[in-house]
Design a protein around this motif. Structure first.
Motif, PDB file in Angstrom:
ATOM      1  N   VAL A  26     -25.146 -69.600 -51.579  1.00 57.17           N
ATOM      2  CA  VAL A  26     -25.396 -69.041 -52.909  1.00 57.17           C
ATOM      3  C   VAL A  26     -26.874 -69.129 -53.306  1.00 57.17           C
ATOM      4  O   VAL A  26     -27.381 -68.295 -54.056  1.00 57.17           O
ATOM      5  CB  VAL A  26     -24.497 -69.724 -53.961  1.00 57.17           C
ATOM      6  N   GLY A  27     -27.584 -70.120 -52.769  1.00 56.93           N
ATOM      7  CA  GLY A  27     -28.988 -70.280 -53.113  1.00 56.93           C
ATOM      8  C   GLY A  27     -29.881 -69.163 -52.619  1.00 56.93           C
ATOM      9  O   GLY A  27     -31.001 -69.003 -53.106  1.00 56.93           O
ATOM     10  N   ALA A  28     -29.385 -68.375 -51.660  1.00 59.28           N
ATOM     11  CA  ALA A  28     -30.169 -67.253 -51.154  1.00 59.28           C
ATOM     12  C   ALA A  28     -30.059 -66.025 -52.039  1.00 59.28           C
ATOM     13  O   ALA A  28     -30.842 -65.084 -51.900  1.00 59.28           O
ATOM     14  CB  ALA A  28     -29.715 -66.894 -49.736  1.00 59.28           C
ATOM     15  N   ALA A  29     -29.092 -66.027 -52.957  1.00 59.86           N
ATOM     16  CA  ALA A  29     -28.827 -64.827 -53.751  1.00 59.86           C
ATOM     17  C   ALA A  29     -29.077 -64.993 -55.242  1.00 59.86           C
ATOM     18  O   ALA A  29     -29.654 -64.109 -55.873  1.00 59.86           O
ATOM     19  CB  ALA A  29     -27.380 -64.369 -53.536  1.00 59.86           C
ATOM     20  N   VAL A  30     -28.676 -66.104 -55.813  1.00 57.37           N
ATOM     21  CA  VAL A  30     -28.618 -66.214 -57.273  1.00 57.37           C
ATOM     22  C   VAL A  30     -29.941 -66.568 -57.948  1.00 57.37           C
ATOM     23  O   VAL A  30     -30.345 -65.909 -58.913  1.00 57.37           O
ATOM     24  CB  VAL A  30     -27.525 -67.220 -57.679  1.00 57.37           C
ATOM     25  N   PRO A  31     -30.656 -67.623 -57.526  1.00 57.04           N
ATOM     26  CA  PRO A  31     -31.761 -68.139 -58.361  1.00 57.04           C
ATOM     27  C   PRO A  31     -33.131 -67.565 -58.052  1.00 57.04           C
ATOM     28  O   PRO A  31     -33.442 -67.181 -56.915  1.00 57.04           O
ATOM     29  CB  PRO A  31     -31.740 -69.632 -58.024  1.00 57.04           C
ATOM     30  N   ALA A  32     -33.961 -67.537 -59.084  1.00 57.01           N
ATOM     31  CA  ALA A  32     -35.391 -67.248 -58.940  1.00 57.01           C
ATOM     32  C   ALA A  32     -36.110 -67.900 -60.107  1.00 57.01           C
ATOM     33  O   ALA A  32     -35.564 -68.000 -61.210  1.00 57.01           O
ATOM     34  CB  ALA A  32     -35.662 -65.751 -58.913  1.00 57.01           C
ATOM     35  N   ALA A  33     -37.346 -68.334 -59.868  1.00 56.49           N
ATOM     36  CA  ALA A  33     -38.127 -68.970 -60.919  1.00 56.49           C
ATOM     37  C   ALA A  33     -39.604 -68.817 -60.620  1.00 56.49           C
ATOM     38  O   ALA A  33     -40.007 -68.766 -59.450  1.00 56.49           O
ATOM     39  CB  ALA A  33     -37.772 -70.455 -61.033  1.00 56.49           C
ATOM     40  N   LEU A  34     -40.395 -68.748 -61.682  1.00 54.17           N
ATOM     41  CA  LEU A  34     -41.843 -68.624 -61.547  1.00 54.17           C
ATOM     42  C   LEU A  34     -42.493 -69.540 -62.570  1.00 54.17           C
ATOM     43  O   LEU A  34     -42.152 -69.499 -63.767  1.00 54.17           O
ATOM     44  CB  LEU A  34     -42.283 -67.175 -61.770  1.00 54.17           C
ATOM     45  N   VAL A  35     -43.433 -70.366 -62.111  1.00 55.97           N
ATOM     46  CA  VAL A  35     -44.056 -71.361 -62.971  1.00 55.97           C
ATOM     47  C   VAL A  35     -44.727 -70.705 -64.174  1.00 55.97           C
ATOM     48  O   VAL A  35     -45.343 -69.641 -64.072  1.00 55.97           O
ATOM     49  CB  VAL A  35     -45.067 -72.199 -62.151  1.00 55.97           C
ATOM     50  N   GLU A 171     -46.145 -76.471 -62.354  1.00 58.12           N
ATOM     51  CA  GLU A 171     -47.486 -76.328 -61.804  1.00 58.12           C
ATOM     52  C   GLU A 171     -47.966 -77.592 -61.101  1.00 58.12           C
ATOM     53  O   GLU A 171     -48.012 -78.674 -61.681  1.00 58.12           O
ATOM     54  CB  GLU A 171     -48.465 -75.945 -62.913  1.00 58.12           C
ATOM     55  N   GLY A 172     -48.292 -77.446 -59.818  1.00 60.16           N
ATOM     56  CA  GLY A 172     -48.833 -78.545 -59.040  1.00 60.16           C
ATOM     57  C   GLY A 172     -47.850 -79.615 -58.638  1.00 60.16           C
ATOM     58  O   GLY A 172     -48.251 -80.641 -58.066  1.00 60.16           O
ATOM     59  N   SER A 179     -48.514 -76.708 -54.139  1.00 59.93           N
ATOM     60  CA  SER A 179     -47.667 -75.593 -54.558  1.00 59.93           C
ATOM     61  C   SER A 179     -47.009 -75.943 -55.885  1.00 59.93           C
ATOM     62  O   SER A 179     -47.113 -77.068 -56.365  1.00 59.93           O
ATOM     63  CB  SER A 179     -46.597 -75.274 -53.506  1.00 59.93           C
ATOM     64  N   ASP A 180     -46.312 -74.980 -56.457  1.00 56.59           N
ATOM     65  CA  ASP A 180     -45.625 -75.188 -57.731  1.00 56.59           C
ATOM     66  C   ASP A 180     -44.123 -75.407 -57.553  1.00 56.59           C
ATOM     67  O   ASP A 180     -43.400 -75.514 -58.539  1.00 56.59           O
ATOM     68  CB  ASP A 180     -45.849 -73.973 -58.642  1.00 56.59           C
ATOM     69  N   VAL A 181     -43.653 -75.461 -56.325  1.00 50.65           N
ATOM     70  CA  VAL A 181     -42.219 -75.635 -56.079  1.00 50.65           C
ATOM     71  C   VAL A 181     -41.886 -77.119 -56.090  1.00 50.65           C
ATOM     72  O   VAL A 181     -42.121 -77.842 -55.103  1.00 50.65           O
ATOM     73  CB  VAL A 181     -41.797 -74.993 -54.744  1.00 50.65           C
TER      74      VAL A 181
END
Length: 275
Positions: A26-35, A171-172, A179-181
């Motif tokens: 499911v993690g390949a399809a559902v989520p997205a996020a941007l800092v 961020e950071g 990276s921001d992840v």
């Protein structure tokens, strides 16, 4: 077929998504996020284009509710089967559940969060997620996980369990500050994926987060003697204790917890266990 929560930290510095489903990966399809922009979860006959589209809209200053309305209005597919949640860098989150999503389906949203699910055991799944979110003051990865765990314990996906994922950006906060992840963890196929996700998050915290300065032990006296002895037993026999500890920690993937002149109690515990 899925339940998820998108959320923002109390200080607004982090956003993320936690999700679980009787669905492979499911993690390949559902989520997205941007800092500094926001997060989105798209599910139930998911339109994966919602992910970049939602973040693009939020990036222009559009609020979460307007972003959801814009995505739905522009979608030429089976909107009545869609479900999504969106949270921005500020303000309340927003959730949408199409009229034809498999029962039970619905969501709840408030300041800094939106929880949603379909094909659930019942409305108590979302209610439990919301309560857990509102009652938690933990760091965002753990707060999202607490909400996901509450939904799972309330029945979750009525078809069963298979996968879960957690994505958090700040961020950071990524590895080495490069990276921001903050966290990107996936359990693609497991009999108890939410519990496994929790185990992975604990490991992630150990290996990829910096120690609490208040918890550090001075690398002197009896502590230094013990550390030197245990390092020597592991083959690290150089004269400079800080260098030898850093070298050993690198081998053990604990380099994020190395502090000159001190030792993290978690690193010491790991050293004791490995000797």
């Amino acid at each position: 077929m899925t339940f998820s929560i998108v959320g923002r930290s109390a200080d607004g510095a982090a956003v993320g998504v936690a999700v679980a489903s009787k669905f492979l990966g499911v993690g390949a399809a559902v989520p997205a996020a941007l800092v500094n922009v926001g997060a989105v979860a798209t599910q139930s006959y998911a339109n994966l284009a919602y992910r970049p589209q939602a973040l693009a809209l939020l990036g222009t200053g559009v609020d979460a509710e307007s972003a959801v309305k814009g995505l739905i209005a522009a979608d030429t597919g089976p909107v009545s089967h869609r479900q999504l949640g969106v949270v921005g860098a500020t303000g309340p989150g927003a959730t949408f559940t199409g009229a034809d999503c498999h029962a039970w389906a619905g969501g709840a949203a408030g300041d800094g969060y939106a929880a949603q699910g379909n094909m659930l055991a019942g409305p108590e799944v979302i209610a439990s997620m919301e309560r857990a979110w509102l009652s938690s003051s933990e760091a965002l990865p753990y707060r999202l996980l607490a909400a996901l765990r509450a939904g799972d314990q309330a029945g979750g996906d009525r078809r069963g369990r298979q996968s879960a994922a957690l994505l958090v950006v700040s961020e950071g906060r990524g590895y080495g500050g490069t990276s921001d992840v903050w966290a990107d963890l996936r359990v693609d196929d497991h009999p108890d994926p939410v519990a496994e996700l929790g185990r992975l998050l604990e490991m992630h915290s150990l290996y990829f987060e910096s120690p609490d300065p208040a918890s550090l032990l001075s690398l002197a006296g009896e502590v230094a003697e013990e550390v030197r002895s245990r390092l020597a037993a592991a083959g690290f026999t150089g004269a400079d204790l800080d260098e030898e500890l850093a070298s050993w920690a690198g081998v053990e993937n604990l380099e994020m917890r190395v502090v000159t002149g001190a030792i993290d109690p978690l690193v010491l515990a790991h050293l004791r266990a490995s000797a």
